[in-house]
Design a protein around this motif. Structure first.
Motif, PDB file in Angstrom:
ATOM      1  N   VAL A  64      11.395  -5.311  -0.692  1.00 38.72           N
ATOM      2  CA  VAL A  64      11.167  -4.036  -1.567  1.00 38.72           C
ATOM      3  C   VAL A  64       9.652  -4.094  -1.681  1.00 38.72           C
ATOM      4  CG1 VAL A  64      11.209  -2.981  -3.716  1.00 38.72           C
ATOM      5  CG2 VAL A  64      13.283  -4.254  -2.703  1.00 38.72           C
ATOM      6  N   PRO A  65       8.992  -3.010  -1.057  1.00 42.98           N
ATOM      7  CA  PRO A  65       7.564  -2.736  -1.127  1.00 42.98           C
ATOM      8  C   PRO A  65       7.053  -2.772  -2.519  1.00 42.98           C
ATOM      9  CG  PRO A  65       8.521  -0.989   0.253  1.00 42.98           C
ATOM     10  CD  PRO A  65       9.664  -1.824  -0.332  1.00 42.98           C
ATOM     11  N   GLY A  66       5.881  -3.594  -2.727  1.00 46.31           N
ATOM     12  CA  GLY A  66       5.219  -3.726  -3.993  1.00 46.31           C
ATOM     13  C   GLY A  66       5.920  -4.561  -4.986  1.00 46.31           C
ATOM     14  N   VAL A  67       6.925  -5.318  -4.564  1.00 47.26           N
ATOM     15  CA  VAL A  67       7.469  -6.160  -5.498  1.00 47.26           C
ATOM     16  C   VAL A  67       7.297  -7.712  -5.058  1.00 47.26           C
ATOM     17  CG1 VAL A  67       9.779  -6.780  -6.271  1.00 47.26           C
ATOM     18  CG2 VAL A  67       9.154  -4.200  -6.199  1.00 47.26           C
ATOM     19  N   GLU A  68       7.293  -8.608  -5.927  1.00 50.75           N
ATOM     20  CA  GLU A  68       7.132  -9.951  -5.381  1.00 50.75           C
ATOM     21  C   GLU A  68       8.130 -10.777  -6.584  1.00 50.75           C
ATOM     22  OE1 GLU A  68       4.227 -13.804  -5.725  1.00 50.75           O
ATOM     23  OE2 GLU A  68       3.327 -11.744  -5.695  1.00 50.75           O
TER      24      GLU A  68
END
Length: 97
Positions: A64-68
């Motif tokens: 998921v982009p922008g999620v860690e």
């Protein structure tokens, strides 16, 4: 941010589930031998344990982009599922979706 998900699954092939979990345990390079033995025993005794070895929260948000993913915990347990029972309703009438 906390993301909470609840899944109810039906085990359709216990042997296939256990075999896949045992394969995952065998492939784990960094698992100490005593932990590996314990994991194999747990998977052989309980399909909920087998499922827990195969489910990885990172798979849910890993791309998921922008999620860690910072922290995760999960468990698997046997349950009696009745889709008509009130306790299994996913949304309350007042909940916003």
């Amino acid at each position: 941010m906390r993301l909470q998900a609840e899944l109810v699954v039906q085990i359709t092939d216990t042997g296939q589930l256990r075999s896949a979990a045992l394969g995952r345990i065998a492939e784990e390079e960094h698992m100490p031998d005593d932990e590996r033995t314990h994991a194999r025993d747990a998977v052989q005794r309980d399909e909920a344990e087998a499922l827990a070895y195969l489910v990885d929260p990172f798979d849910l948000v890993g791309e998921v982009p922008g999620v860690e993913l910072v922290q995760a915990s999960w468990s698997s347990a046997h349950t009696d599922y009745d889709p008509d029972a009130e306790e299994w309703e996913l949304y309350e009438e007042d909940d916003e979706r």
